[in-house]
Design a protein around this motif. Sequence first.
Motif, mmCIF file in Angstrom:
data_model
loop_
_atom_site.group_PDB
_atom_site.id
_atom_site.type_symbol
_atom_site.label_atom_id
_atom_site.label_comp_id
_atom_site.label_asym_id
_atom_site.label_seq_id
_atom_site.Cartn_x
_atom_site.Cartn_y
_atom_site.Cartn_z
ATOM 1 N N TYR A 249 0.872 -1.175 0.000
ATOM 2 C CA TYR A 249 0.000 0.000 0.000
ATOM 3 C C TYR A 249 0.906 1.222 0.000
ATOM 4 O O TYR A 249 1.912 1.284 0.698
ATOM 5 C CB TYR A 249 -0.964 0.012 1.190
ATOM 6 C CG TYR A 249 -0.309 0.010 2.548
ATOM 7 C CD1 TYR A 249 0.132 1.191 3.146
ATOM 8 C CD2 TYR A 249 -0.112 -1.182 3.242
ATOM 9 C CE1 TYR A 249 0.741 1.184 4.381
ATOM 10 C CE2 TYR A 249 0.500 -1.197 4.488
ATOM 11 C CZ TYR A 249 0.918 -0.004 5.055
ATOM 12 O OH TYR A 249 1.536 -0.002 6.285
ATOM 13 N N ILE A 250 0.571 2.194 -0.842
ATOM 14 C CA ILE A 250 1.400 3.389 -1.019
ATOM 15 C C ILE A 250 0.466 4.590 -1.148
ATOM 16 O O ILE A 250 -0.415 4.596 -2.011
ATOM 17 C CB ILE A 250 2.293 3.269 -2.270
ATOM 18 C CG1 ILE A 250 3.271 2.095 -2.120
ATOM 19 C CG2 ILE A 250 3.043 4.569 -2.535
ATOM 20 C CD1 ILE A 250 4.043 1.765 -3.387
ATOM 21 N N GLN A 251 0.661 5.583 -0.308
ATOM 22 C CA GLN A 251 -0.216 6.748 -0.291
ATOM 23 C C GLN A 251 0.604 8.027 -0.243
ATOM 24 O O GLN A 251 1.497 8.159 0.592
ATOM 25 C CB GLN A 251 -1.113 6.694 0.950
ATOM 26 C CG GLN A 251 -1.909 7.959 1.229
ATOM 27 C CD GLN A 251 -3.101 8.112 0.309
ATOM 28 O OE1 GLN A 251 -3.987 7.261 0.284
ATOM 29 N NE2 GLN A 251 -3.143 9.186 -0.446
ATOM 30 N N GLN A 252 0.324 8.966 -1.149
ATOM 31 C CA GLN A 252 0.930 10.289 -1.018
ATOM 32 C C GLN A 252 0.038 11.153 -0.152
ATOM 33 O O GLN A 252 -1.151 11.314 -0.416
ATOM 34 C CB GLN A 252 1.154 10.952 -2.383
ATOM 35 C CG GLN A 252 1.971 12.242 -2.247
ATOM 36 C CD GLN A 252 2.329 12.870 -3.578
ATOM 37 O OE1 GLN A 252 1.663 12.650 -4.586
ATOM 38 N NE2 GLN A 252 3.375 13.681 -3.577
ATOM 39 N N ARG A 253 0.611 11.700 0.905
ATOM 40 C CA ARG A 253 -0.140 12.539 1.830
ATOM 41 C C ARG A 253 -0.348 13.931 1.235
ATOM 42 O O ARG A 253 0.362 14.336 0.300
ATOM 43 C CB ARG A 253 0.611 12.657 3.154
ATOM 44 C CG ARG A 253 0.994 11.337 3.770
ATOM 45 C CD ARG A 253 -0.202 10.542 4.233
ATOM 46 N NE ARG A 253 -0.445 10.776 5.655
ATOM 47 C CZ ARG A 253 -1.340 10.124 6.373
ATOM 48 N NH1 ARG A 253 -2.095 9.212 5.812
ATOM 49 N NH2 ARG A 253 -1.513 10.394 7.646
#
Length: 380
Positions: A249-253
Motif C-alpha cells: 500500500y502506497i499513499q501520497q499525503r
Amino acid sequence: MKRSAEVVIIGGGIQGCAVAYNLAKMGCRDVVVLEKNTIASGSTGRCAAGIRAQWGTEMNCRLGIASIEIFENLSEELGADIGLHQGGYLMIAYRESEFEQLKRNVALQNSLGIKSRVISADEAKELCPLLNTEGAVGFTYHHRDGHADPLLTTFAYAEAAKRLGVEIYSFTEAVGIDVNNGKVRGVRTNRGFISTGVVVNCAGPYAREVAAFAGVDIPIYPERHEILVTEPIERVSKPMLMSFSGNFYIQQRPHGSFIMGYGPEEHLKSHALNSTWEFLEGMARKFVRLLPRLSGLRVVRQWAGSYEMSPDAQPILGRVEEVEGFYISAGFSGHGFMFGPITGKLMAELILSGETSIPIDMLSYRRFQRGELIREPAVV
C-alpha cells in the motif's frame, strides 16, 4: 483518580476513545479510559491510517462504508480537524484470479450502495500519472476511500469525550480485573483500584493479556508491521495504491510525502517494534517498480507498529458470555483505525441497550471454537 465508574475502558487508542465518546454521547458519562502510555501511542499512532469500503465480505463492506460516512462528518461533530483526505483507493491486480475477485468485490459493493467501479489502465494513470501499469491486469477504484490523521482523529475523540464528562488517565496501566461469581467487579491499576461493573477490552495487541485478567482466553496475537515515509514532493498521486498480490500500500499525503508498507513474509508473534533494513530494501523495490520515475526519492524515516491479529484477520466484537460485564473490541488485524468510528458506536450501543444498528453477532470470540471463521479476500 476516580475509585468507581459505570464503565472502564482499557486502551487509549482509536477504539477505546471512540467507545468512550459514543457512550458519553448516548448518555453514559461515568466512564474511565485507562491508557498505560499516552493517547494513541500504540498501534493507532503508528498506522498508515487508510480508510476504505472496498472489501470482499458483506460484513466488512457494511462496516467500511458506515465508518466512512462517520469520518466525513467527524471534524464537525468532534469540533476538531481530523485530517480527512478522500482521494480514493486504487486497487491493482497482477493476476487474473485476483482481478476476478476484485470484480466480484465490486459487484458486492455495488449491491450495498458502495459506488466502486472497475476502471481501465488509462483511467488509473489519470489518477496517478507516474504509475507503471506493466504487468497489471486490472484496476478498481472507489472515490470515497482515503485516509485521515490517526493522531488528530484519536485526540479529537478523546477531547470530545472529556467535554462530555469522561475521565482519561494516561500512564495508568491495568494490572488485573476482579471477577466474582462470574461478574466484573473492578479493575486493578498501578495507581489503585476502580470499582466497576463493566470493562471494555480495547487493548489492541495486548488484548489477550487483558482478557486473561478476567480468566478469558482469546486468540489474538501481536505481529510487527513496518512503514516508511519519504521526503515531500509535489502532488503526483491522488489515491492510495494497493495490491494484494503485489503486497503493498502506497499513499501520497496532502503535504507531499509518501507513506507505504507491506505485509511481512514472516508472521512473527511478538511485541517487538524494531525496524529492519530488509523492510527498507523490500519496500524500495516495490515502490520503484510501481513509480519508477521517483526512484531518487529520499526516505525520511521508518518505524514499526503492531497489528493485533486474529486467526481469520477479523475483529472480535461483543460481550463475553462467561463473564458478565466484560466486553471486547480488538483483533482488527490492521483495520482498527478505519473501522474505529463505527465500531465505537456499535460497542456503545451494545453496552447500553444490548442491540446494535449493524449486526455483529458473527464477530463473537466464540466463532473460533465453532470453526466459523470469516475469510476476507481483500487484505494485505
